[in-house]
Design a protein around this motif. Structure first.
Motif, PDB file in Angstrom:
ATOM      1  N   PHE A   1      50.228  47.241  45.223  1.00 22.81           N
ATOM      2  CA  PHE A   1      51.069  46.159  44.694  1.00 22.81           C
ATOM      3  C   PHE A   1      51.023  44.944  45.624  1.00 22.81           C
ATOM      4  O   PHE A   1      50.837  43.812  45.175  1.00 22.81           O
ATOM      5  CB  PHE A   1      52.510  46.653  44.525  1.00 22.81           C
ATOM      6  CG  PHE A   1      53.475  45.589  44.152  1.00 22.81           C
ATOM      7  CD1 PHE A   1      53.509  45.064  42.871  1.00 22.81           C
ATOM      8  CD2 PHE A   1      54.378  45.091  45.091  1.00 22.81           C
ATOM      9  CE1 PHE A   1      54.411  44.077  42.525  1.00 22.81           C
ATOM     10  CE2 PHE A   1      55.280  44.102  44.754  1.00 22.81           C
ATOM     11  CZ  PHE A   1      55.295  43.593  43.469  1.00 22.81           C
ATOM     12  N   ALA A   2      51.185  45.184  46.928  1.00 22.74           N
ATOM     13  CA  ALA A   2      51.171  44.089  47.895  1.00 22.74           C
ATOM     14  C   ALA A   2      49.806  43.415  47.931  1.00 22.74           C
ATOM     15  O   ALA A   2      49.707  42.179  47.976  1.00 22.74           O
ATOM     16  CB  ALA A   2      51.539  44.617  49.280  1.00 22.74           C
ATOM     17  N   GLU A   3      48.747  44.201  47.897  1.00 23.84           N
ATOM     18  CA  GLU A   3      47.397  43.654  47.919  1.00 23.84           C
ATOM     19  C   GLU A   3      47.143  42.805  46.677  1.00 23.84           C
ATOM     20  O   GLU A   3      46.572  41.718  46.747  1.00 23.84           O
ATOM     21  CB  GLU A   3      46.386  44.795  48.009  1.00 23.84           C
ATOM     22  CG  GLU A   3      44.951  44.327  48.153  1.00 23.84           C
ATOM     23  CD  GLU A   3      43.984  45.495  48.259  1.00 23.84           C
ATOM     24  OE1 GLU A   3      42.950  45.323  48.900  1.00 23.84           O
ATOM     25  OE2 GLU A   3      44.279  46.571  47.698  1.00 23.84           O
ATOM     26  N   GLU A   4      47.587  43.291  45.532  1.00 24.25           N
ATOM     27  CA  GLU A   4      47.409  42.559  44.280  1.00 24.25           C
ATOM     28  C   GLU A   4      48.124  41.204  44.334  1.00 24.25           C
ATOM     29  O   GLU A   4      47.582  40.188  43.900  1.00 24.25           O
ATOM     30  CB  GLU A   4      47.956  43.410  43.130  1.00 24.25           C
ATOM     31  CG  GLU A   4      47.706  42.816  41.755  1.00 24.25           C
ATOM     32  CD  GLU A   4      48.243  43.733  40.665  1.00 24.25           C
ATOM     33  OE1 GLU A   4      48.947  43.195  39.781  1.00 24.25           O
ATOM     34  OE2 GLU A   4      47.984  44.945  40.721  1.00 24.25           O
ATOM     35  N   ARG A   5      49.327  41.185  44.873  1.00 18.84           N
ATOM     36  CA  ARG A   5      50.072  39.916  44.978  1.00 18.84           C
ATOM     37  C   ARG A   5      49.380  38.942  45.916  1.00 18.84           C
ATOM     38  O   ARG A   5      49.333  37.739  45.668  1.00 18.84           O
ATOM     39  CB  ARG A   5      51.500  40.171  45.463  1.00 18.84           C
ATOM     40  CG  ARG A   5      52.357  40.825  44.394  1.00 18.84           C
ATOM     41  CD  ARG A   5      53.781  40.886  44.802  1.00 18.84           C
ATOM     42  NE  ARG A   5      54.331  39.532  44.798  1.00 18.84           N
ATOM     43  CZ  ARG A   5      55.490  39.206  45.339  1.00 18.84           C
ATOM     44  NH1 ARG A   5      56.210  40.115  45.943  1.00 18.84           N
ATOM     45  NH2 ARG A   5      55.923  37.978  45.288  1.00 18.84           N
ATOM     46  N   ILE A   6      48.839  39.453  47.015  1.00 16.31           N
ATOM     47  CA  ILE A   6      48.150  38.585  47.972  1.00 16.31           C
ATOM     48  C   ILE A   6      46.901  38.007  47.357  1.00 16.31           C
ATOM     49  O   ILE A   6      46.619  36.805  47.482  1.00 16.31           O
ATOM     50  CB  ILE A   6      47.801  39.367  49.277  1.00 16.31           C
ATOM     51  CG1 ILE A   6      49.099  39.698  50.016  1.00 16.31           C
ATOM     52  CG2 ILE A   6      46.863  38.568  50.146  1.00 16.31           C
ATOM     53  CD1 ILE A   6      48.912  40.651  51.191  1.00 16.31           C
TER      54      ILE A   6
ATOM     55  N   ARG B   1      46.332  37.506  44.175  1.00 16.62           N
ATOM     56  CA  ARG B   1      46.736  36.503  43.164  1.00 16.62           C
ATOM     57  C   ARG B   1      47.093  35.180  43.816  1.00 16.62           C
ATOM     58  O   ARG B   1      46.772  34.118  43.305  1.00 16.62           O
ATOM     59  CB  ARG B   1      47.952  37.037  42.378  1.00 16.62           C
ATOM     60  CG  ARG B   1      47.519  37.631  41.075  1.00 16.62           C
ATOM     61  CD  ARG B   1      48.714  37.818  40.157  1.00 16.62           C
ATOM     62  NE  ARG B   1      48.943  39.242  40.049  1.00 16.62           N
ATOM     63  CZ  ARG B   1      50.105  39.814  39.937  1.00 16.62           C
ATOM     64  NH1 ARG B   1      51.203  39.107  39.928  1.00 16.62           N
ATOM     65  NH2 ARG B   1      50.215  41.113  39.827  1.00 16.62           N
ATOM     66  N   ARG B   2      47.793  35.238  44.927  1.00 15.35           N
ATOM     67  CA  ARG B   2      48.198  33.997  45.602  1.00 15.35           C
ATOM     68  C   ARG B   2      46.986  33.265  46.215  1.00 15.35           C
ATOM     69  O   ARG B   2      46.951  32.046  46.213  1.00 15.35           O
ATOM     70  CB  ARG B   2      49.234  34.268  46.675  1.00 15.35           C
ATOM     71  CG  ARG B   2      50.592  34.529  46.098  1.00 15.35           C
ATOM     72  CD  ARG B   2      51.628  34.527  47.162  1.00 15.35           C
ATOM     73  NE  ARG B   2      52.917  34.820  46.539  1.00 15.35           N
ATOM     74  CZ  ARG B   2      54.049  34.728  47.155  1.00 15.35           C
ATOM     75  NH1 ARG B   2      54.078  34.343  48.402  1.00 15.35           N
ATOM     76  NH2 ARG B   2      55.159  34.990  46.531  1.00 15.35           N
ATOM     77  N   LEU B   3      46.078  34.039  46.791  1.00 17.34           N
ATOM     78  CA  LEU B   3      44.926  33.407  47.431  1.00 17.34           C
ATOM     79  C   LEU B   3      43.971  32.782  46.419  1.00 17.34           C
ATOM     80  O   LEU B   3      43.439  31.698  46.632  1.00 17.34           O
ATOM     81  CB  LEU B   3      44.162  34.448  48.268  1.00 17.34           C
ATOM     82  CG  LEU B   3      44.824  34.866  49.581  1.00 17.34           C
ATOM     83  CD1 LEU B   3      44.000  35.964  50.247  1.00 17.34           C
ATOM     84  CD2 LEU B   3      44.971  33.690  50.524  1.00 17.34           C
TER      85      LEU B   3
END
Length: 144
Positions: free
Chosen positions: A132-137, A139-141
């Motif tokens: 989940f955290a990796e996916e959010r990062i 998406r932001r990048l």
């Protein structure tokens, strides 16, 4: 309160100075402030000057001024409100600070290790959290 005729505050463990507003009581004919922990100069005022019995102030060794025989030294006998507050809390301040910081540290440790410990123990939740955290990062990048 200006119409108070009788006021007995004896044996109440009161501390600090006698408020000067007490001298504004124009109808007072009986006053008893004995056996407390009052300090400083006894206020002077219209009606208080008629109550000239030293017994109404007995048991307050740090009081001075008329009608007591103990005269006040200018500036040294009247403690400030801050001094009274510091003196009243002097013995408790270190214990209170230790307790305060101890509770904060225990709360932080419980919350931190409650979260991290759960992730260390439970492999499925750990993988889900990091995905989940990796996916959010990502998406932001990459703006996705």
């Amino acid at each position: 309160m200006k119409s108070v005729e009788s006021l007995d505050l004896s044996n109440n463990n009161l501390s600090g100075t006698i408020p000067s507003s007490l001298s504004d009581l124009s109808s007072i004919s009986y006053l008893n402030l004995s056996n407390n922990n009052l300090s400083g100069k006894i206020p002077t005022g219209r009606q208080l000057q008629t109550l000239d019995y030293p017994s109404i102030y007995e048991g307050n060794p740090r009081l001075c001024g008329a009608p007591l025989p103990k005269k006040c030294e200018e500036g040294s006998m009247v403690p400030s409100i801050r001094d009274n507050h510091v003196a009243a809390n002097e013995g408790d301040s270190i214990d209170d600070k230790v307790l305060f910081y101890g509770v904060i540290i225990c709360g932080f440790a419980t919350g931190f290790w409650g979260f991290i410990g759960f992730l260390v123990i439970n492999k499925r939740w750990r993988q889900a959290y990091f995905e989940f955290a990796e996916e959010r990062i990502i998406r932001r990048l990459f703006g996705g």
